[in-house]
Scaffold this motif. Structure first.
Motif, short mmCIF file in Angstrom:
data_model
loop_
_atom_site.label_atom_id
_atom_site.label_comp_id
_atom_site.label_asym_id
_atom_site.label_seq_id
_atom_site.Cartn_x
_atom_site.Cartn_y
_atom_site.Cartn_z
N GLY A 1 0.83 -1.21 0.00
CA GLY A 1 0.00 0.00 0.00
C GLY A 1 0.86 1.25 0.00
O GLY A 1 2.04 1.21 -0.27
N ARG A 2 0.26 2.37 0.35
CA ARG A 2 0.98 3.64 0.32
C ARG A 2 2.06 3.66 1.40
O ARG A 2 1.91 3.09 2.47
CB ARG A 2 0.01 4.80 0.52
CG ARG A 2 -0.97 4.92 -0.65
CD ARG A 2 -1.69 6.23 -0.71
NE ARG A 2 -0.87 7.39 -0.98
CZ ARG A 2 -0.40 7.75 -2.18
NH1 ARG A 2 -0.66 7.00 -3.23
NH2 ARG A 2 0.30 8.84 -2.32
N MET A 3 3.16 4.35 1.08
CA MET A 3 4.24 4.52 2.05
C MET A 3 4.99 5.80 1.69
O MET A 3 4.86 6.31 0.57
CB MET A 3 5.17 3.31 2.07
CG MET A 3 5.97 3.09 0.81
SD MET A 3 7.15 1.73 0.94
CE MET A 3 6.16 0.41 1.54
N PRO A 4 5.77 6.30 2.60
CA PRO A 4 6.52 7.53 2.33
C PRO A 4 7.48 7.33 1.14
O PRO A 4 8.06 6.25 0.96
CB PRO A 4 7.29 7.78 3.62
CG PRO A 4 6.58 7.01 4.67
CD PRO A 4 5.95 5.84 3.98
N GLU A 5 7.62 8.39 0.36
CA GLU A 5 8.45 8.34 -0.84
C GLU A 5 9.88 7.87 -0.58
O GLU A 5 10.37 6.99 -1.30
CB GLU A 5 8.45 9.71 -1.52
CG GLU A 5 9.35 9.79 -2.72
CD GLU A 5 9.48 11.23 -3.22
OE1 GLU A 5 10.21 11.40 -4.20
OE2 GLU A 5 8.87 12.15 -2.65
N PRO A 6 10.58 8.40 0.44
CA PRO A 6 11.96 7.94 0.66
C PRO A 6 12.04 6.43 0.93
O PRO A 6 12.94 5.75 0.44
CB PRO A 6 12.44 8.75 1.88
CG PRO A 6 11.57 9.96 1.90
CD PRO A 6 10.24 9.50 1.35
N ARG A 7 11.10 5.92 1.70
CA ARG A 7 11.10 4.48 2.02
C ARG A 7 10.82 3.67 0.76
O ARG A 7 11.45 2.64 0.53
CB ARG A 7 10.07 4.19 3.10
CG ARG A 7 10.05 2.73 3.50
CD ARG A 7 9.18 2.53 4.75
NE ARG A 7 9.05 1.15 5.11
CZ ARG A 7 9.95 0.45 5.78
NH1 ARG A 7 11.07 1.03 6.17
NH2 ARG A 7 9.75 -0.82 6.08
N LEU A 8 9.87 4.12 -0.05
CA LEU A 8 9.54 3.42 -1.29
C LEU A 8 10.75 3.37 -2.22
O LEU A 8 11.08 2.31 -2.78
CB LEU A 8 8.36 4.10 -1.99
CG LEU A 8 7.99 3.55 -3.36
CD1 LEU A 8 7.51 2.11 -3.25
CD2 LEU A 8 6.91 4.42 -4.00
N LEU A 9 11.42 4.51 -2.39
CA LEU A 9 12.60 4.54 -3.25
C LEU A 9 13.72 3.67 -2.71
O LEU A 9 14.42 3.00 -3.46
CB LEU A 9 13.07 5.98 -3.45
CG LEU A 9 12.13 6.89 -4.24
CD1 LEU A 9 12.64 8.32 -4.26
CD2 LEU A 9 11.93 6.37 -5.64
N LEU A 10 13.89 3.67 -1.38
CA LEU A 10 14.92 2.83 -0.77
C LEU A 10 14.63 1.35 -1.02
O LEU A 10 15.51 0.61 -1.46
CB LEU A 10 15.00 3.10 0.73
CG LEU A 10 15.92 2.16 1.52
CD1 LEU A 10 17.37 2.34 1.09
CD2 LEU A 10 15.75 2.38 3.01
N LEU A 11 13.40 0.93 -0.76
CA LEU A 11 13.04 -0.48 -0.96
C LEU A 11 13.16 -0.88 -2.43
O LEU A 11 13.68 -1.96 -2.74
CB LEU A 11 11.63 -0.75 -0.44
CG LEU A 11 11.47 -0.70 1.08
CD1 LEU A 11 10.00 -0.84 1.46
CD2 LEU A 11 12.30 -1.78 1.74
N ALA A 12 12.68 -0.02 -3.33
CA ALA A 12 12.77 -0.34 -4.76
C ALA A 12 14.23 -0.42 -5.20
O ALA A 12 14.61 -1.32 -5.96
CB ALA A 12 12.02 0.71 -5.58
N GLY A 13 15.06 0.49 -4.72
CA GLY A 13 16.48 0.46 -5.04
C GLY A 13 17.16 -0.80 -4.50
O GLY A 13 17.99 -1.41 -5.19
N LEU A 14 16.79 -1.21 -3.30
CA LEU A 14 17.35 -2.44 -2.73
C LEU A 14 16.92 -3.67 -3.52
O LEU A 14 17.71 -4.60 -3.71
CB LEU A 14 16.95 -2.58 -1.26
CG LEU A 14 17.65 -1.60 -0.30
CD1 LEU A 14 17.03 -1.70 1.09
CD2 LEU A 14 19.14 -1.86 -0.26
N MET A 15 15.68 -3.68 -3.97
CA MET A 15 15.20 -4.81 -4.77
C MET A 15 15.99 -4.89 -6.08
O MET A 15 16.39 -5.97 -6.52
CB MET A 15 13.70 -4.68 -5.05
CG MET A 15 12.83 -4.75 -3.80
SD MET A 15 12.94 -6.34 -2.96
CE MET A 15 12.13 -7.38 -4.13
N LEU A 16 16.21 -3.75 -6.72
CA LEU A 16 16.99 -3.74 -7.97
C LEU A 16 18.44 -4.14 -7.71
O LEU A 16 19.04 -4.86 -8.51
CB LEU A 16 16.93 -2.36 -8.62
CG LEU A 16 15.63 -2.03 -9.35
CD1 LEU A 16 15.67 -0.60 -9.86
CD2 LEU A 16 15.38 -2.99 -10.49
#
Length: 120
Positions: A44-59
């Motif tokens: 679901g929704r989450m703060p932008e910095p956390r979303l970018l961090l998690l997406a970057g870690l997944m990549l």
């Protein structure tokens, strides 16, 4: 300097890049967006910095796995180049071709005789 517009998650961004790098930037942003959307679909929704961090870690995790596979493939290729396996291909001796042609001629002669005997 060209600019590229893209979306990551639910947020729009505009970045400047060097001439000719627009396609690369769009592709990279698309990869990051795909990871971000997968995270948003699950969490679901989450703060932008956390979303970018998690997406970057997944990549980064996916990139690390691909680097491991590429390294393994490079080692296997080097091993095969250093110690090539010999593959034996059977060769049909020239005399066999002549023998087969003679057999074919005999078979045709027998077929002709059989046809003649049926015509009588």
């Amino acid at each position: 300097m060209p600019t590229v517009d893209f979306t990551i998650g639910h947020k729009d961004y505009t970045l400047s890049c060097q001439e000719g790098e627009e396609r690369l930037l769009k592709r990279a942003a698309g990869l990051l967006d795909a990871e971000a959307r997968a995270i948003l679909d699950q969490a679901g929704r989450m703060p932008e910095p956390r979303l970018l961090l998690l997406a970057g870690l997944m990549l980064a995790d996916r990139t690390s796995a691909l680097e491991d596979r590429a390294g393994s493939a490079e080692r296997e290729l080097a091993r095969l180049k250093a110690n090539p396996q010999k593959v034996e291909v059977p060769v049909i001796p020239a005399g066999i071709g002549e023998a087969l042609a003679e057999l074919a001629a005999r078979a045709e002669a027998l077929a002709d005789k059989a046809e003649e005997s049926l015509d009588i």
